[in-house]
Design a protein around this motif. Structure first.
Motif, short mmCIF file in Angstrom:
data_model
loop_
_atom_site.label_atom_id
_atom_site.label_comp_id
_atom_site.label_asym_id
_atom_site.label_seq_id
_atom_site.Cartn_x
_atom_site.Cartn_y
_atom_site.Cartn_z
N VAL A 263 126.40 -18.64 -10.21
CA VAL A 263 126.23 -17.66 -11.29
C VAL A 263 126.04 -18.39 -12.62
CG1 VAL A 263 127.39 -15.86 -12.64
CG2 VAL A 263 127.48 -15.81 -10.14
N ALA A 264 126.88 -19.43 -12.84
CA ALA A 264 126.77 -20.20 -14.08
C ALA A 264 125.43 -20.92 -14.16
CB ALA A 264 127.92 -21.20 -14.17
N SER A 265 125.02 -21.52 -13.02
CA SER A 265 123.74 -22.21 -13.00
C SER A 265 122.58 -21.23 -13.11
CB SER A 265 123.61 -23.00 -11.69
OG SER A 265 122.39 -23.69 -11.65
N LEU A 266 122.75 -20.08 -12.47
CA LEU A 266 121.73 -19.03 -12.57
C LEU A 266 121.56 -18.61 -14.02
CD1 LEU A 266 119.82 -17.01 -11.17
CD2 LEU A 266 121.78 -15.47 -10.93
N MET A 267 122.67 -18.62 -14.73
CA MET A 267 122.64 -18.28 -16.15
C MET A 267 121.72 -19.24 -16.89
SD MET A 267 125.84 -18.76 -18.69
CE MET A 267 125.85 -20.50 -18.25
N TYR A 268 121.91 -20.56 -16.65
CA TYR A 268 121.06 -21.54 -17.32
C TYR A 268 119.61 -21.44 -16.84
CZ TYR A 268 125.41 -23.66 -18.93
OH TYR A 268 126.63 -23.87 -19.53
N SER A 410 132.41 -14.01 -14.48
CA SER A 410 131.19 -14.71 -14.87
C SER A 410 129.95 -13.83 -14.67
CB SER A 410 131.04 -16.00 -14.05
OG SER A 410 132.11 -16.88 -14.30
N ILE A 411 129.95 -13.06 -13.59
CA ILE A 411 128.81 -12.16 -13.34
C ILE A 411 128.72 -11.10 -14.43
CG2 ILE A 411 127.95 -10.38 -11.78
CD1 ILE A 411 129.01 -12.05 -9.45
#
Length: 531
Positions: A263-268, A410-411
């Motif tokens: 999720v964090a990487s998807l954010m970036y 985070s989501i």
């Protein structure tokens, strides 16, 4: 033990279990060295490849991180937690079995995902990133996937042993190697097009990760010999679990961590794809949109993430420390470690946020020669303290065995950020500021949600005076002194570097002295670091 003896001991690489503050201090020093080296490299690269070249690399990096997260499957944090619990119970044999199981998994997944990443570089570049120039960069960084996957397992194991020195040493070796290889390759490609030069940065990362892994292996061989006596004298317990059970436990704990990191990487990744696209919708060309994104991700975010050398160090030490306290039901020590981590974060984060807000253009001009990026830095500085806090709070939840809550929070933060970026950035009068507002909103929301979750688990009781009132009072000194000192220095020398250095140094010294005088920092804190 005084500071001289402590440093001398660190240089002789005497690996041993460390306290929360000692581990944090060691990783913080290594992180500081790495960030200084990294900033030095970036300051050299920006004049050579410009904001557009930095933007090309920054578009690739989030995709790379996503693959690395999937390949490791959350095992580094899982092994850190489980090894910490076993070491507390003197179960050395099972700790090594956890390492072996994790390494076999990492060798397999690291190999598979490295090949997948390399073979699909064209698809990622043309279909996902919509920029064919990134294909060669993707191929250059692909080998690093294997090395970083295996390295992360060793680092998780050492952190579980509460030994932070191996991680610190390997990170410095990795960074130095990366800088040397990057500069050699970029210099040899000066006559080639921009994307070839940006590929030099990717190859530097691959080389650095390879040497970092070699360093960890050599350190492990030394530590393994030191553990041998404990293992041979340990009797095999009937309660020891089978390899299959241990693997299931690792995967069960690692899965939500993997989802959270994805999720964090998807954010970036979403930022890398969405922000340039919405800037184009606002009327910017592809080149201008890439340049603006390069200012945000390759310059401003690099600056605001500089203090995370402290939060990352705290989190790496905190997860096994929290797990250790939880395994023996020592809730008093658990709460103490939680508040200690919060205090370190707030004490370090506030002066950083103030400095970014007071001197944004001067900092961006000094570091990158892009004073125009200062407007972005000034806006994002309003929420950076929540960035630092959410990292610590996420680490506490993982140490408590609640990584699923980190994922959910985070989501929620990601959804809010995407919504704001999508609808704000396309507006010509808002533009890139809309992306910053979305990022800051995520920081605030996730930090608050994590804090509430921890409070429900161990209670909301905090020392408000020690955690908030004292650092806020000391920060008031910085708000007054920093601008005055800078202006005085500028009038004397007309030099931005000297003026910034004197202003920040004066402000930090005064800030720390005030904290010492009012009891925010005590001799007990210093003794726990150096003894």
């Amino acid at each position: 033990m005084n500071i001289y003896n402590y440093i001398k001991e660190a240089i002789t690489i005497n690996f041993k279990k460390q306290t929360l503050l000692q581990g944090t201090f060691i990783l913080m020093i290594a992180g500081l060295i790495n960030r200084i080296l990294g900033f030095g490299l970036r300051m050299i690269l920006v004049p050579i490849i410009g904001a557009e070249g930095i933007g090309l690399f920054q578009m690739v990096f989030p995709i790379f991180i996503t693959f690395a997260i999937i390949a490791t499957f959350g095992l580094p944090i899982a092994i850190s937690k489980f090894v910490s619990e076993r070491i507390t119970k003197k179960s050395f044999r099972e700790s090594l079995r956890l390492l072996k199981i994790s390494l076999v998994f990492a060798l397999l997944t690291g190999s598979i995902f490295s090949f997948i990443f390399y073979l699909n570089a064209h698809f990622i570049a043309t279909r996902l990133l919509n920029n064919p120039q990134t294909e060669l960069i993707l191929k250059g960084i692909a080998p690093a996937l294997f090395f970083i996957t295996v390295s992360s397992i060793f680092r998780g194991f050492f952190q579980g042993l509460r030994m932070m020195t191996p991680t610190a040493i390997s990170q410095i070796v990795e960074q130095v190697t990366r800088i040397i290889v990057t500069l050699v390759i970029v210099k040899s490609l000066l006559d080639y097009s921009l994307h070839y030069q940006a590929t030099g940065v990717a190859l530097g990362i691959s080389a650095g990760e390879a040497l970092g892994l070699l360093c960890l292996i050599l350190i492990f061989l030394k530590v393994r010999l030191d553990m041998h006596q404990n293992i041979t004298s340990e009797t095999e317990s009937e309660s020891e679990k089978s390899n299959k059970t241990l693997f299931k436990n690792l995967i069960k704990f690692g899965f939500p961590i993997t989802v959270g990191k994805i999720v964090a990487s998807l954010m970036y990744s979403m930022e890398a794809i969405l922000i340039p696209a919405r800037l184009q919708a606002a009327g910017h060309s592809i080149s201008k949109a890439t340049e603006l994104y390069g200012q945000l991700s390759g310059m401003v975010q690099q600056i605001v993430y500089l203090p995370t050398i402290i939060t990352i160090a705290i989190t790496s030490s905190l997860i096994p420390a929290i797990s250790e306290s939880l395994s023996i039901n020592n809730y008093f020590e658990l709460k103490n470690r939680y508040q200690e981590a919060l205090r370190l974060t707030i004490y370090a984060g506030l002066p950083a946020a103030i400095t970014f807000h007071l001197f944004p253009k001067k900092i961006c001009d000094l570091l990158f020669g892009y004073p125009q990026a200062g407007e972005i830095l000034k806006l994002i500085s309003l929420g950076v303290i929540f960035l630092y806090l959410l990292q610590i709070l996420s680490g506490v939840l993982q140490g408590l065995g609640k990584p699923n809550i980190v994922v959910i929070n985070s989501i929620i933060g990601l959804i809010i950020e995407i919504f704001l970026i999508y609808y704000l950035v396309k507006e010509p009068n808002i533009g890139l500021n809309g992306a910053v507002l979305g990022i800051v909103a995520r920081f605030i929301v996730v930090a608050i949600l994590n804090f509430i979750a921890i409070g429900k688990s161990i209670g909301f009781g905090l020392d408000i005076k020690q955690l908030f009132l004292k650092p806020i009072f000391a920060s008031g000194f910085m708000l007054i002194v920093l601008p005055a000192t800078y202006q005085y220095s500028w009038n004397l020398w007309h030099n931005n570097l000297i003026s910034l250095f004197l202003a920040i140094t004066t402000g930090l010294i005064g800030y720390l002295l005030i904290l010492i005088v009012i009891g925010g920092i005590t001799t007990k804190d210093l003794n726990r670091i150096f003894n």
